[in-house]
Design a protein around this motif. Structure first.
Motif, short mmCIF file in Angstrom:
data_model
loop_
_atom_site.label_atom_id
_atom_site.label_comp_id
_atom_site.label_asym_id
_atom_site.label_seq_id
_atom_site.Cartn_x
_atom_site.Cartn_y
_atom_site.Cartn_z
N LEU A 58 0.83 -1.20 0.00
CA LEU A 58 0.00 0.00 0.00
C LEU A 58 0.87 1.25 0.00
O LEU A 58 0.57 2.23 -0.70
N GLY A 59 1.97 1.23 0.77
CA GLY A 59 2.88 2.37 0.79
C GLY A 59 3.45 2.67 -0.58
O GLY A 59 3.52 3.84 -0.99
N CYS A 60 3.83 1.64 -1.31
CA CYS A 60 4.37 1.83 -2.66
C CYS A 60 3.32 2.42 -3.59
O CYS A 60 3.63 3.29 -4.43
N VAL A 61 2.09 1.97 -3.46
CA VAL A 61 1.01 2.50 -4.30
C VAL A 61 0.77 3.98 -4.01
O VAL A 61 0.63 4.80 -4.93
N VAL A 177 9.19 -5.07 -7.51
CA VAL A 177 9.64 -3.78 -8.07
C VAL A 177 10.98 -3.97 -8.79
O VAL A 177 11.21 -3.37 -9.84
N THR A 178 11.83 -4.82 -8.24
CA THR A 178 13.13 -5.08 -8.87
C THR A 178 12.95 -5.74 -10.24
O THR A 178 13.61 -5.36 -11.22
N LEU A 179 12.06 -6.70 -10.31
CA LEU A 179 11.78 -7.34 -11.61
C LEU A 179 11.24 -6.33 -12.61
O LEU A 179 11.63 -6.33 -13.78
N GLY A 180 10.35 -5.46 -12.14
CA GLY A 180 9.80 -4.44 -13.02
C GLY A 180 10.85 -3.44 -13.47
O GLY A 180 10.81 -2.95 -14.61
N ALA A 181 11.80 -3.13 -12.59
CA ALA A 181 12.87 -2.20 -12.93
C ALA A 181 13.76 -2.77 -14.03
O ALA A 181 14.24 -2.04 -14.91
N VAL A 182 14.00 -4.08 -13.97
CA VAL A 182 14.80 -4.73 -15.02
C VAL A 182 14.11 -4.59 -16.37
O VAL A 182 14.74 -4.32 -17.40
N LEU A 202 8.86 5.58 -6.50
CA LEU A 202 8.58 4.17 -6.22
C LEU A 202 9.86 3.39 -6.01
O LEU A 202 9.98 2.61 -5.05
N LEU A 203 10.85 3.59 -6.89
CA LEU A 203 12.11 2.87 -6.76
C LEU A 203 12.81 3.22 -5.44
O LEU A 203 13.35 2.35 -4.76
#
Length: 266
Positions: A58-61, A177-182, A202-203
């Motif tokens: 929720l914090g990331c969102v 998030v790491t997978l999405g960053a890649v 977000l990162l």
């Protein structure tokens, strides 16, 4: 002006690019965060294990949403001093609102029941908020913020901190998030799209979650001091100058970038 038009911004070449690279890290982070929550509820005591993963997600969102609002704002003050000057003139900027939301999200994450001391909890709030703001300052050149995030994630894993996660489910959103960053990195480097404040914050917040989840209270205090110092550098000296002044950092920063890209801000 339509939302789609406001999501486009000129890069250092003056080419309009969509600020949409926050989507892969957020989608992947939410997916893994919810998966971590469900797994924790199935195999662990829900109050102790499931809640932290859900709160971190929720914090990331919230942080991403606040950054997106700032991206869509037609008037954007730059730097903490710029936002404070606008506030002194009676104007509440979306950037300052974003900062308030980020601090609030950090407080909610750190308020999750655990064994933190008061000092450790306060230090964790600083780490989360300062990391989010720092990554916002890093996103001024193609691929820089994503590279910094991936390097920080690798350093956390290499240091063995990932093996000592107190609440393993909290780390699930960071993994996503790491997978999405890649996925986002090649699009950022080739200047097909940009992170925008939504993606950069977000990162940074996800990095803060990994550090908070993996670190002891004394380590969090040290990290808080370091991150605040880096934010001061970013707001005064600028990180671009610091990176260009150190040869190894300069090499990593420019690696994979379109050759004609200047080292300065886009």
């Amino acid at each position: 002006m339509r939302v789609r038009d406001r999501l486009r911004a000129p890069n250092h070449r003056g080419i309009l690019l969509p600020r949409t690279l926050w989507i892969p890290p957020l989608v992947a982070g939410v997916a893994t965060g919810l998966a971590g929550t469900l797994i924790a509820r199935a195999f662990a005591e829900p109050a102790r294990q499931a809640a932290p993963a859900l709160v971190a997600t929720l914090g990331c969102v919230l942080v991403t949403a606040a950054g997106l609002v700032d991206d869509l704002s037609p008037q954007r003050a730059r730097g903490l001093r710029g936002h404070l000057r606008a506030l002194a003139d009676g104007h509440l900027t979306t950037g300052l609102l974003k900062a308030v939301v980020t601090v609030g999200a950090a407080v909610v994450v750190m308020a999750t029941p655990g064994d933190r001391s008061t000092v450790g909890t306060l230090a964790g709030v600083v780490v989360l908020a300062a990391a989010a703001n720092l990554w916002n300052g890093l996103d001024v050149a193609p691929g820089r913020a994503v590279k910094a995030y991936l390097l920080a994630s690798a350093a956390i894993a290499a240091a063995g901190l990932a093996a000592s996660f107190r609440g393993w489910s909290e780390a699930s959103v960071w993994v996503g998030v790491t997978l999405g960053a890649v996925v986002a990195l090649p699009f950022d480097l080739r200047e097909r799209a940009m992170l925008g404040d939504a993606g950069a914050n977000l990162l940074g917040f996800a990095t803060g979650i990994a550090l908070v989840t993996a670190s002891s209270d004394p380590t969090l205090v040290v990290l808080a001091i370091v991150l605040v110092a880096l934010n001061v550098v970013a707001d005064t000296f600028t990180l671009s100058r610091a990176i260009d002044a150190i040869a190894p950092l300069r090499w990593v920063d420019r690696l994979g970038r379109i050759p004609s890209s200047p080292p300065g801000a886009r």
